[in-house]
Write a protein that holds these residues in place. Structure first.
Motif, PDB file in Angstrom:
ATOM      1  N   TYR A  97       0.872  -1.175   0.000  1.00 17.23           N
ATOM      2  CA  TYR A  97       0.000   0.000   0.000  1.00 17.23           C
ATOM      3  C   TYR A  97       0.904   1.217   0.000  1.00 17.23           C
ATOM      4  O   TYR A  97       1.721   1.387   0.912  1.00 17.23           O
ATOM      5  CB  TYR A  97      -0.897  -0.002   1.241  1.00 17.23           C
ATOM      6  N   GLN A  98       0.760   2.029  -1.037  1.00 15.81           N
ATOM      7  CA  GLN A  98       1.571   3.241  -1.151  1.00 15.81           C
ATOM      8  C   GLN A  98       0.643   4.420  -0.891  1.00 15.81           C
ATOM      9  O   GLN A  98      -0.221   4.738  -1.724  1.00 15.81           O
ATOM     10  CB  GLN A  98       2.204   3.332  -2.531  1.00 15.81           C
ATOM     11  N   ARG A  99       0.819   5.035   0.277  1.00 12.72           N
ATOM     12  CA  ARG A  99      -0.100   6.057   0.734  1.00 12.72           C
ATOM     13  C   ARG A  99       0.238   7.395   0.093  1.00 12.72           C
ATOM     14  O   ARG A  99       1.411   7.822   0.113  1.00 12.72           O
ATOM     15  CB  ARG A  99      -0.040   6.172   2.252  1.00 12.72           C
ATOM     16  N   GLY A 100      -0.746   8.046  -0.446  1.00 15.27           N
ATOM     17  CA  GLY A 100      -0.551   9.327  -1.102  1.00 15.27           C
ATOM     18  C   GLY A 100      -0.034  10.406  -0.170  1.00 15.27           C
ATOM     19  O   GLY A 100       0.068  10.232   1.033  1.00 15.27           O
ATOM     20  N   ARG A 101       0.291  11.570  -0.715  1.00 12.83           N
ATOM     21  CA  ARG A 101       0.924  12.727  -0.068  1.00 12.83           C
ATOM     22  C   ARG A 101       2.407  12.436   0.151  1.00 12.83           C
ATOM     23  O   ARG A 101       3.241  12.841  -0.617  1.00 12.83           O
ATOM     24  CB  ARG A 101       0.241  13.121   1.231  1.00 12.83           C
ATOM     25  N   ALA A 102       2.772  11.726   1.192  1.00 14.34           N
ATOM     26  CA  ALA A 102       4.179  11.392   1.428  1.00 14.34           C
ATOM     27  C   ALA A 102       4.603  10.136   0.679  1.00 14.34           C
ATOM     28  O   ALA A 102       5.789   9.823   0.633  1.00 14.34           O
ATOM     29  CB  ALA A 102       4.440  11.203   2.918  1.00 14.34           C
ATOM     30  N   TRP A 103       3.639   9.410   0.087  1.00 11.06           N
ATOM     31  CA  TRP A 103       3.906   8.158  -0.638  1.00 11.06           C
ATOM     32  C   TRP A 103       4.711   7.184   0.225  1.00 11.06           C
ATOM     33  O   TRP A 103       5.694   6.598  -0.219  1.00 11.06           O
ATOM     34  CB  TRP A 103       4.579   8.422  -1.974  1.00 11.06           C
ATOM     35  N   THR A 104       4.241   6.993   1.429  1.00 11.68           N
ATOM     36  CA  THR A 104       4.830   6.027   2.345  1.00 11.68           C
ATOM     37  C   THR A 104       4.383   4.631   1.955  1.00 11.68           C
ATOM     38  O   THR A 104       3.223   4.412   1.603  1.00 11.68           O
ATOM     39  CB  THR A 104       4.384   6.315   3.784  1.00 11.68           C
ATOM     40  N   ASN A 105       5.300   3.664   2.026  1.00 12.95           N
ATOM     41  CA  ASN A 105       4.987   2.278   1.687  1.00 12.95           C
ATOM     42  C   ASN A 105       4.675   1.453   2.925  1.00 12.95           C
ATOM     43  O   ASN A 105       5.369   1.552   3.943  1.00 12.95           O
ATOM     44  CB  ASN A 105       6.167   1.635   0.963  1.00 12.95           C
ATOM     45  N   TYR A 106       3.646   0.621   2.806  1.00 13.45           N
ATOM     46  CA  TYR A 106       3.311  -0.350   3.842  1.00 13.45           C
ATOM     47  C   TYR A 106       3.225  -1.712   3.161  1.00 13.45           C
ATOM     48  O   TYR A 106       2.735  -1.832   2.032  1.00 13.45           O
ATOM     49  CB  TYR A 106       1.971  -0.003   4.495  1.00 13.45           C
ATOM     50  N   TRP A 107       3.675  -2.744   3.888  1.00 13.10           N
ATOM     51  CA  TRP A 107       3.723  -4.090   3.325  1.00 13.10           C
ATOM     52  C   TRP A 107       2.916  -5.063   4.167  1.00 13.10           C
ATOM     53  O   TRP A 107       2.895  -4.968   5.389  1.00 13.10           O
ATOM     54  CB  TRP A 107       5.164  -4.583   3.262  1.00 13.10           C
ATOM     55  N   GLY A 108       2.296  -6.016   3.478  1.00 15.84           N
ATOM     56  CA  GLY A 108       1.649  -7.112   4.160  1.00 15.84           C
ATOM     57  C   GLY A 108       2.665  -8.142   4.604  1.00 15.84           C
ATOM     58  O   GLY A 108       3.857  -8.039   4.303  1.00 15.84           O
ATOM     59  N   GLN A 109       2.176  -9.184   5.282  1.00 15.05           N
ATOM     60  CA  GLN A 109       3.083 -10.190   5.839  1.00 15.05           C
ATOM     61  C   GLN A 109       3.506 -11.224   4.798  1.00 15.05           C
ATOM     62  O   GLN A 109       4.443 -11.975   5.015  1.00 15.05           O
ATOM     63  CB  GLN A 109       2.427 -10.896   7.034  1.00 15.05           C
ATOM     64  N   GLY A 110       2.818 -11.259   3.675  1.00 21.21           N
ATOM     65  CA  GLY A 110       3.150 -12.202   2.609  1.00 21.21           C
ATOM     66  C   GLY A 110       2.290 -13.448   2.663  1.00 21.21           C
ATOM     67  O   GLY A 110       1.903 -13.907   3.732  1.00 21.21           O
ATOM     68  N   THR A 111       1.985 -13.976   1.492  1.00 26.21           N
ATOM     69  CA  THR A 111       1.228 -15.215   1.392  1.00 26.21           C
ATOM     70  C   THR A 111       1.878 -16.091   0.331  1.00 26.21           C
ATOM     71  O   THR A 111       2.254 -15.607  -0.741  1.00 26.21           O
ATOM     72  CB  THR A 111      -0.256 -14.936   1.060  1.00 26.21           C
ATOM     73  N   GLN A 112       2.025 -17.369   0.644  1.00 27.78           N
ATOM     74  CA  GLN A 112       2.741 -18.289  -0.247  1.00 27.78           C
ATOM     75  C   GLN A 112       1.834 -18.758  -1.382  1.00 27.78           C
ATOM     76  O   GLN A 112       0.692 -19.178  -1.140  1.00 27.78           O
ATOM     77  CB  GLN A 112       3.248 -19.496   0.535  1.00 27.78           C
ATOM     78  N   VAL A 113       2.347 -18.690  -2.586  1.00 29.71           N
ATOM     79  CA  VAL A 113       1.692 -19.285  -3.749  1.00 29.71           C
ATOM     80  C   VAL A 113       2.649 -20.324  -4.322  1.00 29.71           C
ATOM     81  O   VAL A 113       3.789 -20.007  -4.652  1.00 29.71           O
ATOM     82  CB  VAL A 113       1.352 -18.221  -4.817  1.00 29.71           C
ATOM     83  N   THR A 114       2.179 -21.555  -4.415  1.00 34.52           N
ATOM     84  CA  THR A 114       2.989 -22.640  -4.952  1.00 34.52           C
ATOM     85  C   THR A 114       2.246 -23.267  -6.118  1.00 34.52           C
ATOM     86  O   THR A 114       1.095 -23.678  -5.973  1.00 34.52           O
ATOM     87  CB  THR A 114       3.288 -23.702  -3.885  1.00 34.52           C
ATOM     88  N   VAL A 115       2.920 -23.320  -7.267  1.00 37.61           N
ATOM     89  CA  VAL A 115       2.334 -23.911  -8.464  1.00 37.61           C
ATOM     90  C   VAL A 115       3.123 -25.166  -8.800  1.00 37.61           C
ATOM     91  O   VAL A 115       4.324 -25.100  -9.087  1.00 37.61           O
ATOM     92  CB  VAL A 115       2.356 -22.932  -9.646  1.00 37.61           C
ATOM     93  N   SER A 116       2.457 -26.294  -8.769  1.00 37.84           N
ATOM     94  CA  SER A 116       3.127 -27.563  -9.050  1.00 37.84           C
ATOM     95  C   SER A 116       3.017 -27.908 -10.531  1.00 37.84           C
ATOM     96  O   SER A 116       2.023 -27.591 -11.190  1.00 37.84           O
ATOM     97  CB  SER A 116       2.516 -28.674  -8.203  1.00 37.84           C
ATOM     98  N   SER A 117       4.046 -28.574 -11.031  1.00 38.55           N
ATOM     99  CA  SER A 117       4.063 -28.931 -12.467  1.00 38.55           C
ATOM    100  C   SER A 117       3.443 -30.296 -12.711  1.00 38.55           C
ATOM    101  O   SER A 117       3.126 -31.018 -11.790  1.00 38.55           O
ATOM    102  CB  SER A 117       5.491 -28.919 -12.978  1.00 38.55           C
TER     103      SER A 117
END
Length: 117
Positions: A97-117
């Motif tokens: 999330y890039q917040r307007g005005r100061a354009w500060t960045n915030y990050w989530g904790q991450g979620t794993q995506v695994t694609v098997s062949s």
């Protein structure tokens, strides 16, 4: 502060689909950019897709035509529809999330995506 809650990761076979969602709350701002980044082991974090409050989108070349980012009517929730998934899409996906005005960045904790062949 802005809090981000991510959902929707998991394991899927190649050719399958997944949808990731990210909801922002807290000190949000009416002008912002929300997006998804990913990081595979040994690689740098890279942009996957992002969307402005005005609806302008930007995609990595590797996902164009397969992934679609959209905003919910609340504007503080974004969805990433991922179709035709490939093993090389395997990574931890992070919401930003890039917040307007100061354009500060915030990050989530991450979620794993695994694609098997």
């Amino acid at each position: 502060q802005v809090q981000l809650v991510e959902s929707g990761g998991g394991l899927v076979q190649a050719g399958g689909s997944l949808t990731l969602s990210c909801a922002a709350s807290g000190n949000t701002y009416s002008i912002n950019i929300m997006g998804w980044y990913r990081q595979a082991p040994g690689n740098e974090r890279e942009l996957v897709a992002e969307i402005t409050t005005g609806g302008t989108t930007n995609y990595a070349d590797s996902v164009k035509g397969r992934f679609t980012i959209s905003r919910a009517s609340t504007k503080n929730t974004v969805h990433l529809q991922m179709n035709s998934l490939k093993p090389e899409d395997t990574a931890v996906y992070y919401c930003r999330y890039q917040r307007g005005r100061a354009w500060t960045n915030y990050w989530g904790q991450g979620t794993q995506v695994t694609v098997s062949s």
